[in-house]
Design a protein around this motif. Structure first.
Motif, PDB file in Angstrom:
ATOM      1  N   THR A   1      91.188  72.430  27.294  1.00  0.00           N
ATOM      2  CA  THR A   1      92.372  70.961  27.859  1.00  0.00           C
ATOM      3  C   THR A   1      91.724  69.400  27.757  1.00  0.00           C
ATOM      4  N   ASN A   2      90.557  69.195  28.303  1.00  0.00           N
ATOM      5  CA  ASN A   2      90.007  68.119  27.977  1.00  0.00           C
ATOM      6  C   ASN A   2      89.483  67.917  26.819  1.00  0.00           C
ATOM      7  N   GLU A   3      88.588  68.781  25.563  1.00  0.00           N
ATOM      8  CA  GLU A   3      88.579  68.054  25.127  1.00  0.00           C
ATOM      9  C   GLU A   3      89.863  67.748  23.819  1.00  0.00           C
ATOM     10  N   PHE A   4      91.024  68.823  23.994  1.00  0.00           N
ATOM     11  CA  PHE A   4      92.306  68.708  23.361  1.00  0.00           C
ATOM     12  C   PHE A   4      92.411  67.166  23.492  1.00  0.00           C
TER      13      PHE A   4
ATOM     14  N   ARG B   1     101.802  74.194  38.945  1.00  0.00           N
ATOM     15  CA  ARG B   1     101.395  73.319  39.279  1.00  0.00           C
ATOM     16  C   ARG B   1      99.689  72.486  39.589  1.00  0.00           C
ATOM     17  N   ASN B   2      98.824  73.859  39.530  1.00  0.00           N
ATOM     18  CA  ASN B   2      97.502  73.503  39.504  1.00  0.00           C
ATOM     19  C   ASN B   2      96.743  72.522  38.563  1.00  0.00           C
TER      20      ASN B   2
ATOM     21  N   ASP C   1      79.387  77.580  30.370  1.00  0.00           N
ATOM     22  CA  ASP C   1      80.008  79.202  31.865  1.00  0.00           C
ATOM     23  C   ASP C   1      81.502  79.615  30.804  1.00  0.00           C
ATOM     24  N   ARG C   2      81.925  78.908  29.832  1.00  0.00           N
ATOM     25  CA  ARG C   2      82.971  79.200  29.474  1.00  0.00           C
ATOM     26  C   ARG C   2      83.375  80.747  28.557  1.00  0.00           C
TER      27      ARG C   2
ATOM     28  N   TRP D   1      93.910  78.378  32.306  1.00  0.00           N
ATOM     29  CA  TRP D   1      93.934  77.358  31.411  1.00  0.00           C
ATOM     30  C   TRP D   1      92.292  76.745  31.889  1.00  0.00           C
ATOM     31  N   GLU D   2      92.534  77.291  33.596  1.00  0.00           N
ATOM     32  CA  GLU D   2      90.570  76.941  33.636  1.00  0.00           C
ATOM     33  C   GLU D   2      89.932  77.548  32.857  1.00  0.00           C
TER      34      GLU D   2
END
Length: 508
Positions: free
Chosen positions: A115-118, A144-145, A96-97, A87-88
């Motif tokens: 994650t954020n875009e979705f 958990r992270n 940078d992805r 997920w990172e």
């Protein structure tokens, strides 16, 4: 209607009563699914440079169709994809992805959407996110992270990292899936039920320690056809029962042999599947002497078979290839209607469900790259139930003529359920006539709803069971010219052969 004409019709009687309540329907039963697979994300919900793209690259035309469906929750990011997903890779500056080999579907994942875009997209279409965590190549620590990154307000490493990425407020994602189809040998990180139960339990513990408000879904069987079903549920839930809130169900149906009579009866198999999982959950509840009743999340369901041959021809390692793009026909819409009715009949235990998937990949919504977006045939039963199926599901008492097919016996021609919305004082009857040759005369007793009047009778019908919708031509779409008549506390209607029907009543 003359008595002479009735003799030539199939017959069904139904009794509805406002006191015959199955359950209050959780709106999340009308959920859907977006996986990083094919053109679901890239070319589906997201296409920068498209004339309909917004400032983030999301297609407005697709968003409008999703909003029309009133989808309450969307599962993300997979699916088989999630079992190999870091997920990172999908957060932080896009430049940078990393690009990754995506092993589940043999494509290149660019990670432009993460994650954020979705989460942003979900807000734009007025839906919630059902987030899945990777229990294949990853596990407890990554899970958990991710919860901390998404849900913790701030002041810690992962929550402050989210803030540094431009998201000051937490996403507050409530519902989380503990992996995906871990019973399947095709799954990255496949394991047996006992090993899965142990891993899922430890992940559940730390995820809820980070945020005790979240709900967790334990992996059930990938389908009724798995040799380990339902022992998988019994073994894994014996370990995870007190730590989770739902168990998942997955099931797809097809008609490769063109046996439509059996195909339209597949919802009877779905009914048996649901009952078996309920029985298994309740066995574990009794075994543990637990006070908790486990609920069901049918988080993958649909028709899926049209694209199988085409997908075999695809070359691997492309970016967003046209994978699993079933072109649905009219008979598919009828089965989808029957499946929705079946889940509503079990709404006391099936609290969430996700039509898999939402855009392009075995989906009710299709797009062309650089072109338009359109509604597949299955869009309409999904739309009608989502919009009109909010409230309390009522248990109908049905007497219907029946038929036998190659795969099923005693199949009722009438498949039906009703929903009563006390707040708006509305009643909706969803009904499918499974007969391929004959109209069905429906006699429905609604004397419990005194003072109600008929609003409309919506019908989805087509003489060609194989009719499809395309970007250029919509052959299958509903009309409101049904012939239902309400008089003296009874509804009489002639349901067209092979038809989906929505009969709506409201208080005068």
């Amino acid at each position: 209607m003359s008595a002479g004409r009735r003799i030539n019709l199939k017959q069904a009687r139904m009794l509805l009563d406002k006191d015959f309540v199955i359950s209050e329907i959780d709106k999340r039963i009308y959920g859907s699914f977006i996986e990083h697979l094919g053109r679901a994300v890239y070319g589906g919900i997201y296409e920068p440079g498209h004339s309909e793209a917004d400032e983030q690259g999301f297609r407005r035309d697709v968003m409008e169709l999703v909003k029309e469906l009133q989808v309450p929750i969307v599962r993300y990011p997979g699916g088989n994809f999630v079992s190999g997903y870091n997920w990172e890779d999908g957060v932080g500056p896009k430049e940078d992805r990393p690009k990754r080999l995506e092993l589940a579907w043999k494509m290149i994942e660019t990670n432009e959407v993460g994650t954020n875009e979705f989460a942003d997209w979900a807000k734009k279409v007025n839906t919630e996110v059902m987030m899945a965590v990777n229990l294949g190549t990853r596990g407890i620590d990554a899970a958990r992270n991710l919860v901390e990154y998404c849900n913790h307000p701030g002041g810690t490493y992962w929550s402050d990292l989210r803030k540094s990425h431009g998201y000051q407020e937490p996403h507050k994602i409530k519902t989380w899936c503990l992996g995906n189809e871990m019973d399947g040998p095709w799954q990255i990180g496949h394991m047996n039920a006992e090993d899965y139960g142990k891993k899922a339990l430890e992940a559940a513990k730390v995820m809820k320690w980070v945020d005790d408000s979240i709900e967790l879904v334990s992996c059930g069987s990938s389908s009724t056809g798995m040799k380990t079903f339902p022992e998988w549920e019994a073994t894994s839930l014996d370990i995870t029962y007190e730590a989770v809130d739902y168990v998942s169900l997955h099931q797809y149906y097809g008609n490769p042999n063109n046996d439509t009579e059996s195909y339209l009866a597949k919802s009877l198999d779905m009914d048996h599947f649901i009952k078996t999982v309920i029985s298994t959950c309740d066995y574990i509840k009794a075994k543990k002497r637990s006070k908790k009743t486990l609920m069901l999340s049918f988080d993958e369901w649909n028709v899926w078979y049209h694209s199988h041959s085409a997908d075999k021809q695809l070359k691997p390692w492309q970016v967003a290839p046209p994978q699993l793009e079933d072109v649905y026909n009219f008979e598919d819409a009828l089965l989808v209607g029957c499946m929705l009715i079946t889940m509503l009949k079990h709404s006391d235990r099936v609290k969430m469900a996700c039509m898999a998937q939402l855009v392009n990949v075995i989906a009710p919504i299709m797009t062309s790259n650089g072109g338009g977006a359109w509604k597949q045939t299955i869009f309409y039963p999904y739309l009608h139930t989502s919009v009109y199926g909010r409230g309390k599901a009522l248990q109908p008492v049905i007497s219907s003529d029946k038929y036998d097919s190659k795969e099923f016996t005693d199949v009722p021609y009438l498949e039906s359920v009703s929903v009563y919305d006390e707040e708006s004082e509305a009643v909706t009857i969803f009904a499918v006539n499974r007969s391929l040759t004959d109209e069905l005369h429906l006699d429905c007793d609604v004397r419990s709803f005194a003072g109600y009047q008929l609003v409309e009778h919506i019908v989805l019908e087509n003489d060609d069971l194989k009719a499809v919708n395309t970007e250029q031509c919509e052959q299958v779409k509903p009309h409101s010219n049904g012939n239902a008549l309400l008089q003296d506390g009874k509804i009489e209607a002639t349901l067209a052969k092979a038809s989906w029907n929505v009969i709506r009543l409201a208080k005068k």
